[in-house]
Design a protein around this motif. Structure first.
Motif, short mmCIF file in Angstrom:
data_model
loop_
_atom_site.label_atom_id
_atom_site.label_comp_id
_atom_site.label_asym_id
_atom_site.label_seq_id
_atom_site.Cartn_x
_atom_site.Cartn_y
_atom_site.Cartn_z
N LEU A 137 -7.93 14.27 -5.71
CA LEU A 137 -7.72 12.69 -5.57
C LEU A 137 -6.46 12.36 -5.10
O LEU A 137 -6.53 11.12 -4.19
CB LEU A 137 -7.75 12.11 -7.20
CG LEU A 137 -7.54 10.69 -7.19
CD1 LEU A 137 -8.77 9.97 -6.86
CD2 LEU A 137 -7.70 10.47 -8.67
N GLU A 138 -5.30 13.01 -5.18
CA GLU A 138 -4.24 12.75 -4.50
C GLU A 138 -4.14 12.71 -3.01
O GLU A 138 -3.40 11.90 -2.44
CB GLU A 138 -2.95 13.66 -4.90
CG GLU A 138 -2.51 13.81 -6.32
CD GLU A 138 -2.24 12.47 -6.96
OE1 GLU A 138 -1.44 11.54 -6.47
OE2 GLU A 138 -2.90 12.02 -8.13
N ARG A 139 -5.04 13.33 -2.40
CA ARG A 139 -5.15 13.33 -0.84
C ARG A 139 -6.43 12.49 -0.55
O ARG A 139 -6.88 12.73 0.56
CB ARG A 139 -5.10 14.91 -0.22
CG ARG A 139 -6.00 15.98 -0.85
CD ARG A 139 -5.62 17.16 -0.27
NE ARG A 139 -6.28 18.28 -0.89
CZ ARG A 139 -6.91 19.22 -0.60
NH1 ARG A 139 -7.57 19.31 0.77
NH2 ARG A 139 -7.29 20.11 -1.36
N SER A 140 -6.99 11.88 -1.26
CA SER A 140 -8.35 11.29 -1.01
C SER A 140 -7.77 9.59 -0.98
O SER A 140 -7.06 9.13 -1.53
CB SER A 140 -9.15 11.33 -2.05
OG SER A 140 -9.58 12.72 -2.08
N ILE A 141 -8.65 8.97 0.17
CA ILE A 141 -8.66 7.41 0.01
C ILE A 141 -10.24 7.09 -0.19
O ILE A 141 -11.15 7.74 0.33
CB ILE A 141 -8.33 6.81 1.37
CG1 ILE A 141 -6.76 7.10 1.69
CG2 ILE A 141 -8.32 5.30 1.40
CD1 ILE A 141 -6.51 6.68 2.94
N ILE A 142 -10.49 6.31 -1.33
CA ILE A 142 -11.91 5.76 -1.69
C ILE A 142 -12.00 4.45 -1.21
O ILE A 142 -11.24 3.51 -1.56
CB ILE A 142 -11.97 6.14 -2.96
CG1 ILE A 142 -11.92 7.41 -3.41
CG2 ILE A 142 -13.44 5.79 -3.28
CD1 ILE A 142 -11.99 7.59 -5.04
N TYR A 143 -12.87 4.10 -0.31
CA TYR A 143 -13.18 2.69 -0.14
C TYR A 143 -14.58 2.26 -0.78
O TYR A 143 -15.31 2.91 -0.66
CB TYR A 143 -13.69 2.44 1.51
CG TYR A 143 -12.65 3.13 2.52
CD1 TYR A 143 -11.46 2.19 2.72
CD2 TYR A 143 -12.59 4.25 3.17
CE1 TYR A 143 -10.48 2.65 3.50
CE2 TYR A 143 -11.72 4.66 4.07
CZ TYR A 143 -10.41 3.80 4.28
OH TYR A 143 -9.47 4.06 5.14
N ALA A 144 -14.29 1.33 -1.60
CA ALA A 144 -15.27 0.88 -2.58
C ALA A 144 -15.64 -0.41 -2.12
O ALA A 144 -14.95 -1.47 -2.14
CB ALA A 144 -14.60 0.97 -3.98
N THR A 145 -16.81 -0.55 -1.69
CA THR A 145 -17.29 -1.79 -0.85
C THR A 145 -18.74 -2.41 -1.79
O THR A 145 -19.55 -1.72 -2.14
CB THR A 145 -17.35 -1.73 0.59
OG1 THR A 145 -18.73 -0.91 0.75
CG2 THR A 145 -16.46 -1.19 1.39
#
Length: 285
Positions: A137-145
């Protein structure tokens, strides 16, 4: 008489569909929301339900109200994008992600994940919990659209009915969860407030699969139980966006009733878990 009734119903049905098409054109022209290529069967059902709830005697009357009152359109939008979601929905899908996709994701120094059609956020929090437990999680970017601003606002708040937690806990356990699910939320009154840090790296954004383009290269795209509401041309447009967005050998997760079979993208992905609708982008020839 039966024949006459049959003829009447057919004509009536056709008039309804004409009104539906006009309504969708009006929505697009006035508010720039494009529902014109959504599957007509579910669209018809949702609009007729909205018509009753908004005290309209016809779709044409609903169109007239909606064109002259933006607040009526926002109410109609809630019917057109009815969110049906739950945390760790189809637990076997999340278990397959954990077992078959995460080992590949761990080889990347950083991750970008796109959850398309995120609705009120249940899938976003499910993904964040899975990534946290896998040390990603710390090295993730989540795009929630999503196209519904009210749904996005609910997703940002991370507050869900406490009554749902029993079912969500069972889903989480079957999805391979390694902690007590209650560790992730605080119960207050009749609500469960989820740990805000789960969304530290989540970007919630308005995005339409019908009209918008790709905005980032991603390692994993999850678009579950959205394509079933699209007609074939719009399904292929969405799959094109996902294919374009995914990095070399990236992963795509669809809903349990969705498939890439019989689309122009069928040969551009290979099944990683066919039963769970998880695919991997093929190497270009």
């Amino acid at each position: 008489m039966d024949a006459e009734n049959g003829t009447y119903l057919t004509v009536h049905h056709t008039v309804t569909d004409i009104e539906l098409r006009l309504l969708m054109e009006a929505i697009y022209a006035q508010y720039n929301y494009d529902f014109r290529d959504y599957a007509i069967t579910s669209q018809r059902r949702r609009v007729l339900h909205a018509m009753r709830q908004l005290a309209c005697s016809s779709i044409s009357q609903l169109q007239d109200k909606m064109l002259h009152d933006a607040s009526i359109f926002m109410q109609l939008l809630q019917f057109l994008t009815i969110p049906v979601s739950e945390m760790f929905r189809d637990p076997s899908y999340y278990l397959a992600l954990r077992q078959q996709v995460v080992p590949f994701l761990k080889t990347y120094p950083s991750l970008k994940i796109w959850i398309a059609g995120c609705s009120t956020g249940e899938e976003v929090y499910s993904m964040a919990i899975l990534l946290r437990e896998e040390g990603l999680l710390e090295r993730s970017i989540i795009y929630a659209t999503d196209i519904n601003p009210q749904s996005l606002e609910k997703a940002r708040k991370g507050v869900f009915p406490l009554a749902n937690m029993k079912a969500y806990t069972e889903n989480y356990q079957h999805a391979g969860g390694v902690r007590a699910f209650s560790d992730y939320y605080t119960a207050a009154y009749d609500a469960a407030l989820f740990d805000k840090s789960l969304c530290d790296n989540v970007s919630f954004a308005d995005h339409s699969l019908a009209t918008d383009s790709v905005f980032s290269e991603t390692n994993l795209v999850c678009c579950r139980n959205v394509l079933i509401y699209f007609n074939k041309p719009l399904q292929e447009r969405a799959l094109g966006l996902f294919h374009e967005s995914l990095c070399h050998r990236g992963f795509l997760g669809l809903g349990s009733k969705e498939s890439i079979d019989f689309t122009v993208y069928a040969n551009k992905f290979e099944p990683l878990s066919k039963s769970e609708r998880i695919f991997r982008k093929r190497q270009p020839l």
